[in-house]
Design a protein around this motif. Sequence first.
Motif, short mmCIF file in Angstrom:
data_model
loop_
_atom_site.label_atom_id
_atom_site.label_comp_id
_atom_site.label_asym_id
_atom_site.label_seq_id
_atom_site.Cartn_x
_atom_site.Cartn_y
_atom_site.Cartn_z
N TRP A 80 71.93 11.99 8.32
CA TRP A 80 71.01 10.87 8.53
C TRP A 80 69.76 11.33 9.27
CZ3 TRP A 80 71.32 7.24 13.18
CH2 TRP A 80 70.35 6.26 13.10
N ILE A 81 69.97 12.02 10.40
CA ILE A 81 68.82 12.47 11.20
C ILE A 81 68.03 13.55 10.47
CG2 ILE A 81 68.14 13.55 13.36
CD1 ILE A 81 69.10 10.70 13.68
N GLY A 103 68.14 14.46 7.25
CA GLY A 103 67.59 14.02 5.97
C GLY A 103 66.33 13.19 6.15
N ASP A 104 66.34 12.34 7.17
CA ASP A 104 65.14 11.53 7.43
C ASP A 104 63.96 12.42 7.80
OD1 ASP A 104 63.90 8.79 8.02
OD2 ASP A 104 63.65 9.83 9.95
N ALA A 105 64.23 13.46 8.61
CA ALA A 105 63.15 14.37 8.99
C ALA A 105 62.64 15.16 7.79
CB ALA A 105 63.63 15.32 10.09
N VAL A 124 62.61 14.15 4.67
CA VAL A 124 61.93 13.28 3.72
C VAL A 124 60.61 12.76 4.28
CG1 VAL A 124 62.07 11.07 2.48
CG2 VAL A 124 64.06 12.61 2.56
N THR A 125 60.64 12.33 5.53
CA THR A 125 59.45 11.68 6.10
C THR A 125 58.63 12.60 7.00
OG1 THR A 125 60.69 10.85 8.02
CG2 THR A 125 60.65 9.47 6.04
N ARG A 164 59.57 19.47 8.93
CA ARG A 164 60.55 19.68 7.86
C ARG A 164 61.26 21.02 8.02
NH1 ARG A 164 57.60 17.50 2.28
NH2 ARG A 164 57.49 15.29 2.90
#
Length: 217
Positions: A32-33, A35-37, A39-40, A46
């Motif tokens: 979650w943490i 993957g969010d970094a 993607v966004t 990244r």
Amino acid sequence: MTTPQQPEYADRSFRSTHGIVGGLLLLGFAAWIGGDALVTGEGRVRWIAAAGLLLVVPLIVAFTFRPAVYANDDRMRVRNPFRTVDLPWASVADVRAGYSSEVVTTDGTKYQLWSVPVSLRERKRAARRQDRTDAGSGPGAGSAGILSALGAGRAGRDATPAAKSAGADQTVADLRELAERCASRPTAQGAPHVRWAYEILAPALAGLVLLIVLLAV
């Protein structure tokens, strides 16, 4: 040339269910943490997220999913976070559980059993159950003990030691019994063999180095 005698039984495995559940939760949180970094995030964020995942995911797998103990009539295989130890039964001097579970070889070397964690709380609960069973079925238990014995005494008398002891203690007792029974088998002879888990160490080390470089630049 004689064919080696095969084990009478297939491997029995001992793993920690709590460890596996905890590993699933940690992997979900990391995905979650991270993957969010990925993607966004922008720029170095990244790369830092990728390096962090490369470091953290192998460590989560190492400490939660990987630990296991496998045993058959010939040997005991201890798979810990960063290494795997093959122990022919003839090389095992003792398997015991104090504050942690461990196997001791004939040369005095100790290996922790990460997949058989000792729970002092569970051990105390097992001791209290045993005390209540003994008190309820003892000759001086009185009328309350007699009534308890009528309802649950048969189950207590028929229960095996496995049902009255903590899980880790029973697992250790099973492994100790295997060691004592199978140590004399011709196929259970030999010295311990240790193999490092490079499939865990290599990506974790690569992630650590990459993370240090990214943070230092």
